[in-house]
Design an enzyme around this catalytic site. Structure first.
Site, PDB file in Angstrom:
ATOM      1  N   LYS A 210       8.083  -5.437  -3.149  1.00  7.64           N
ATOM      2  CA  LYS A 210       7.184  -4.320  -2.810  1.00  7.64           C
ATOM      3  C   LYS A 210       5.716  -4.755  -2.877  1.00  7.64           C
ATOM      4  O   LYS A 210       4.946  -4.492  -1.964  1.00  7.64           O
ATOM      5  CB  LYS A 210       7.409  -3.144  -3.778  1.00  7.64           C
ATOM      6  CG  LYS A 210       8.834  -2.605  -3.778  1.00  7.64           C
ATOM      7  CD  LYS A 210       8.970  -1.366  -4.633  1.00  7.64           C
ATOM      8  CE  LYS A 210       8.776  -1.592  -6.112  1.00  7.64           C
ATOM      9  NZ  LYS A 210       9.875  -2.289  -6.794  1.00  7.64           N
ATOM     10  N   ARG A 285       9.003   6.957  -9.581  1.00  2.52           N
ATOM     11  CA  ARG A 285      10.231   6.322 -10.057  1.00  2.52           C
ATOM     12  C   ARG A 285      11.177   7.318 -10.689  1.00  2.52           C
ATOM     13  O   ARG A 285      12.259   6.930 -11.128  1.00  2.52           O
ATOM     14  CB  ARG A 285       9.878   5.265 -11.091  1.00  2.52           C
ATOM     15  CG  ARG A 285       9.719   3.874 -10.498  1.00  2.52           C
ATOM     16  CD  ARG A 285       9.121   2.977 -11.553  1.00  2.52           C
ATOM     17  NE  ARG A 285       9.747   1.698 -11.614  1.00  2.52           N
ATOM     18  CZ  ARG A 285       9.079   0.547 -11.430  1.00  2.52           C
ATOM     19  NH1 ARG A 285       7.807   0.566 -11.147  1.00  2.52           N
ATOM     20  NH2 ARG A 285       9.701  -0.592 -11.545  1.00  2.52           N
ATOM     21  N   ARG A 324      10.236 -15.819 -10.920  1.00  2.00           N
ATOM     22  CA  ARG A 324       8.872 -15.289 -11.038  1.00  2.00           C
ATOM     23  C   ARG A 324       8.403 -15.352 -12.494  1.00  2.00           C
ATOM     24  O   ARG A 324       7.251 -15.663 -12.779  1.00  2.00           O
ATOM     25  CB  ARG A 324       8.837 -13.843 -10.517  1.00  2.00           C
ATOM     26  CG  ARG A 324       7.448 -13.246 -10.479  1.00  2.00           C
ATOM     27  CD  ARG A 324       7.422 -11.920  -9.751  1.00  2.00           C
ATOM     28  NE  ARG A 324       7.900 -10.827 -10.600  1.00  2.00           N
ATOM     29  CZ  ARG A 324       7.974  -9.551 -10.193  1.00  2.00           C
ATOM     30  NH1 ARG A 324       7.669  -9.216  -8.958  1.00  2.00           N
ATOM     31  NH2 ARG A 324       8.393  -8.610 -11.010  1.00  2.00           N
ATOM     32  N   ARG A 330       5.567 -13.047 -17.439  1.00  3.25           N
ATOM     33  CA  ARG A 330       5.874 -11.656 -17.791  1.00  3.25           C
ATOM     34  C   ARG A 330       7.131 -11.577 -18.648  1.00  3.25           C
ATOM     35  O   ARG A 330       8.181 -12.080 -18.264  1.00  3.25           O
ATOM     36  CB  ARG A 330       6.083 -10.831 -16.508  1.00  3.25           C
ATOM     37  CG  ARG A 330       4.812 -10.303 -15.919  1.00  3.25           C
ATOM     38  CD  ARG A 330       5.076  -9.560 -14.642  1.00  3.25           C
ATOM     39  NE  ARG A 330       5.995  -8.434 -14.790  1.00  3.25           N
ATOM     40  CZ  ARG A 330       6.295  -7.593 -13.813  1.00  3.25           C
ATOM     41  NH1 ARG A 330       5.742  -7.767 -12.632  1.00  3.25           N
ATOM     42  NH2 ARG A 330       7.135  -6.603 -14.006  1.00  3.25           N
ATOM     43  N   ARG A 342      16.077  -2.868 -16.445  1.00  4.46           N
ATOM     44  CA  ARG A 342      15.211  -2.309 -15.395  1.00  4.46           C
ATOM     45  C   ARG A 342      16.052  -1.822 -14.217  1.00  4.46           C
ATOM     46  O   ARG A 342      15.750  -0.791 -13.614  1.00  4.46           O
ATOM     47  CB  ARG A 342      14.183  -3.350 -14.942  1.00  4.46           C
ATOM     48  CG  ARG A 342      13.077  -3.526 -15.980  1.00  4.46           C
ATOM     49  CD  ARG A 342      12.382  -4.852 -15.845  1.00  4.46           C
ATOM     50  NE  ARG A 342      11.523  -4.921 -14.673  1.00  4.46           N
ATOM     51  CZ  ARG A 342      11.025  -6.070 -14.203  1.00  4.46           C
ATOM     52  NH1 ARG A 342      11.323  -7.221 -14.776  1.00  4.46           N
ATOM     53  NH2 ARG A 342      10.259  -6.062 -13.149  1.00  4.46           N
TER      54      ARG A 342
HETATM   55  P1  AMP Z   1       7.466  -3.299 -11.901  1.00  2.00           P
HETATM   56  O1  AMP Z   1       6.635  -4.529 -11.941  1.00  2.00           O
HETATM   57  O2  AMP Z   1       7.132  -2.403 -10.748  1.00  2.00           O
HETATM   58  O3  AMP Z   1       8.928  -3.567 -12.022  1.00  2.00           O
HETATM   59  O4  AMP Z   1       7.055  -2.437 -13.205  1.00  2.00           O
HETATM   60  C1  AMP Z   1       7.040  -2.989 -14.484  1.00  2.00           C
HETATM   61  C2  AMP Z   1       7.093  -1.904 -15.521  1.00  2.00           C
HETATM   62  O5  AMP Z   1       5.955  -1.032 -15.418  1.00  2.00           O
HETATM   63  C3  AMP Z   1       8.285  -0.962 -15.442  1.00  2.00           C
HETATM   64  O6  AMP Z   1       9.445  -1.526 -16.002  1.00  2.00           O
HETATM   65  C4  AMP Z   1       7.767   0.216 -16.239  1.00  2.00           C
HETATM   66  O7  AMP Z   1       7.788  -0.023 -17.623  1.00  2.00           O
HETATM   67  C5  AMP Z   1       6.318   0.288 -15.826  1.00  2.00           C
HETATM   68  N1  AMP Z   1       6.151   1.189 -14.666  1.00  2.00           N
HETATM   69  C6  AMP Z   1       5.661   0.857 -13.434  1.00  2.00           C
HETATM   70  N2  AMP Z   1       5.654   1.918 -12.611  1.00  2.00           N
HETATM   71  C7  AMP Z   1       6.150   2.949 -13.330  1.00  2.00           C
HETATM   72  C8  AMP Z   1       6.404   4.309 -13.045  1.00  2.00           C
HETATM   73  N3  AMP Z   1       6.150   4.835 -11.824  1.00  2.00           N
HETATM   74  N4  AMP Z   1       6.897   5.096 -14.025  1.00  2.00           N
HETATM   75  C9  AMP Z   1       7.159   4.596 -15.239  1.00  2.00           C
HETATM   76  N5  AMP Z   1       6.970   3.319 -15.569  1.00  2.00           N
HETATM   77  C10 AMP Z   1       6.456   2.490 -14.638  1.00  2.00           C
END
Ligand code: AMP
Length: 386
Positions: A210, A285, A324, A330, A342
């Site tokens: 994304k 989400r 990654r 991370r 996740r």
């Molecule tokens: P991502 O890199 O998009 O997978 O996001 C990493 C982490 O950020 C997620 O596992 C959540 O802990 C937090 N996060 C990102 N976007 C959201 C969201 N819309 N709602 C809740 N937590 C989020």
């Protein structure tokens, strides 16, 4: 430049920005002052040619016409009289509903050439009332002139003798026209900002690409990219209160609570009032987030154009994330258990949004396996067809 002019320029630049907010809505510049003045001059001189020896009575329909009327009169070169009227509704005793009444016409207009000046004619409902009222008076000649005319909105047959400019069927403010009484003093015309916006949700499991795709699409379509995860990470890096709170959830691969995320997302949108549109990456989400987003955008006269999912298999995504993680460092990308968590969060809380957006006819699915360029092309095809 005198101190006064410098101050004036400063105040004007601040007040008359490209995008302004009136009450709850944003408006962007649409017709410049120069264009308006040229149009006013054109219509005034056109009437002057027709009415030179008529000594007409120009009747301005308040309140919207005040600026046009005043500028018009500075250009109209021949003898004329003027009057201002207001159409006010009063509730009659009959069941026919609202009846319009003309207030303020002081002159005796019998036997005279009357030219009604309007700032804008759209549906023609007001014009109809005006026609009815003036038909009853024995005028010599009756003409209508309007600065702006919306042909797509016009539903009547009455002839409009003079038209300054035809405009599309958009809500406009400025140069006498208001939105709930605000905006009349703007020297230019503004239109509702958000009608042509593209607002996209990039949807997909962690690692689906994304963020990578958003970086291409934001350039191509001139959109503002908001990644909730990036905003959280920025806050973590800067040790803010929000960052400290988010970190505990993110490190485990859990979602950050809705209320926190929703407030943060809204603040990010508010920071970009001039945006042509947004790419929401990683938001919404949960159903609560999706509903909050819809409500928030509706208040701003905005809406989601499309939710596009990047589809990929969990095993492939796990490999991608682990790769990654080696580079990014991370914590949530390095541990297979956290990655699984996740996906679980996604499957439980985010996947139901597919139905949410399908019900709104806004859901599109794109194969997320292929080269970056191939996937950008697939996404662009969906966006270009919107
Ligand atoms: P991502 O890199 O998009 O997978 O996001 C990493 C982490 O950020 C997620 O596992 C959540 O802990 C937090 N996060 C990102 N976007 C959201 C969201 N819309 N709602 C809740 N937590 C989020």
């Amino acid at each position: 430049m005198s101190l006064f002019l410098v101050k004036k320029q400063h105040i004007y630049q601040k007040a008359f920005k490209n995008v302004i907010k009136l009450h709850d809505k944003y408006f962007k510049k649409f017709i410049s002052e120069a264009q308006i003045q040229e149009t006013v001059a054109k219509i005034a001189l056109e009437m002057a040619e027709d009415l030179e020896d008529e000594n007409p009575i120009f009747v301005g329909i308040l309140s919207g016409v005040f600026m046009f009327f005043s500028d018009f009169m500075k250009i109209y070169p021949y003898q004329c009289e003027m009057s201002f009227v207001k159409l006010s509704s009063y509730h009659g005793t009959s069941s026919s509903g609202d009846i319009k009444e003309l207030i303020g016409l002081s002159q005796d207009i019998e036997g005279r050439t009357v030219v009604v000046l309007e700032d804008i004619i759209d549906t023609g409902n007001t014009l109809e009332e005006i026609y009815k009222i003036f038909k009853a008076k024995k005028v010599k000649d009756f003409k209508i002139g309007t600065l702006f005319f919306k042909p797509e909105a016009y539903q009547k047959q009455y002839k409009i003798d003079y038209i300054g400019m035809e405009i599309p069927n958009e809500f406009i403010v400025g140069y006498g026209l208001d939105y709930d009484e605000l905006g009349r003093n703007l020297p230019e015309v503004y239109q509702l900002h958000n009608h042509n916006m593209i607002n996209l949700i990039l949807f997909g499991k962690p690692g689906a690409g994304k963020g990578t795709q958003a970086n291409f699409l934001k350039e191509k379509y001139n959109l503002v990219h908001i990644s909730t995860a990036d905003v959280f990470r920025y806050n973590i890096k800067n040790g803010t209160e929000l960052g400290i709170l988010a970190k505990s959830f993110m490190d485990k691969g859990d979602l950050v609570p809705d209320e926190v995320t929703i407030n943060m997302l809204q603040a990010e949108v508010e920071k970009n009032p001039e945006a042509n549109g947004f790419i929401f990456d990683g938001f919404p989400r949960t159903t609560a987030q999706a509903e909050a987003l819809d409500n928030f955008l509706a208040i701003k006269d905005m809406g989601i154009s499309a939710t596009i999912a990047l589809e990929a298999d969990e095993d492939i995504l796990t490999e991608r994330l682990l790769e990654r993680g080696k580079v990014s460092g991370r914590a949530d990308d390095q541990d297979e258990e956290k990655i699984r968590n996740r996906f679980d969060e996604y499957n439980q809380k985010t996947a139901p949004l597919i139905d949410f957006y399908k019900k709104q006819n806004k859901f599109y699915s794109v194969d997320g396996i292929g080269t970056i360029e191939e996937i950008t092309v697939r996404l662009s095809t969906v966006i270009d067809d919107l």
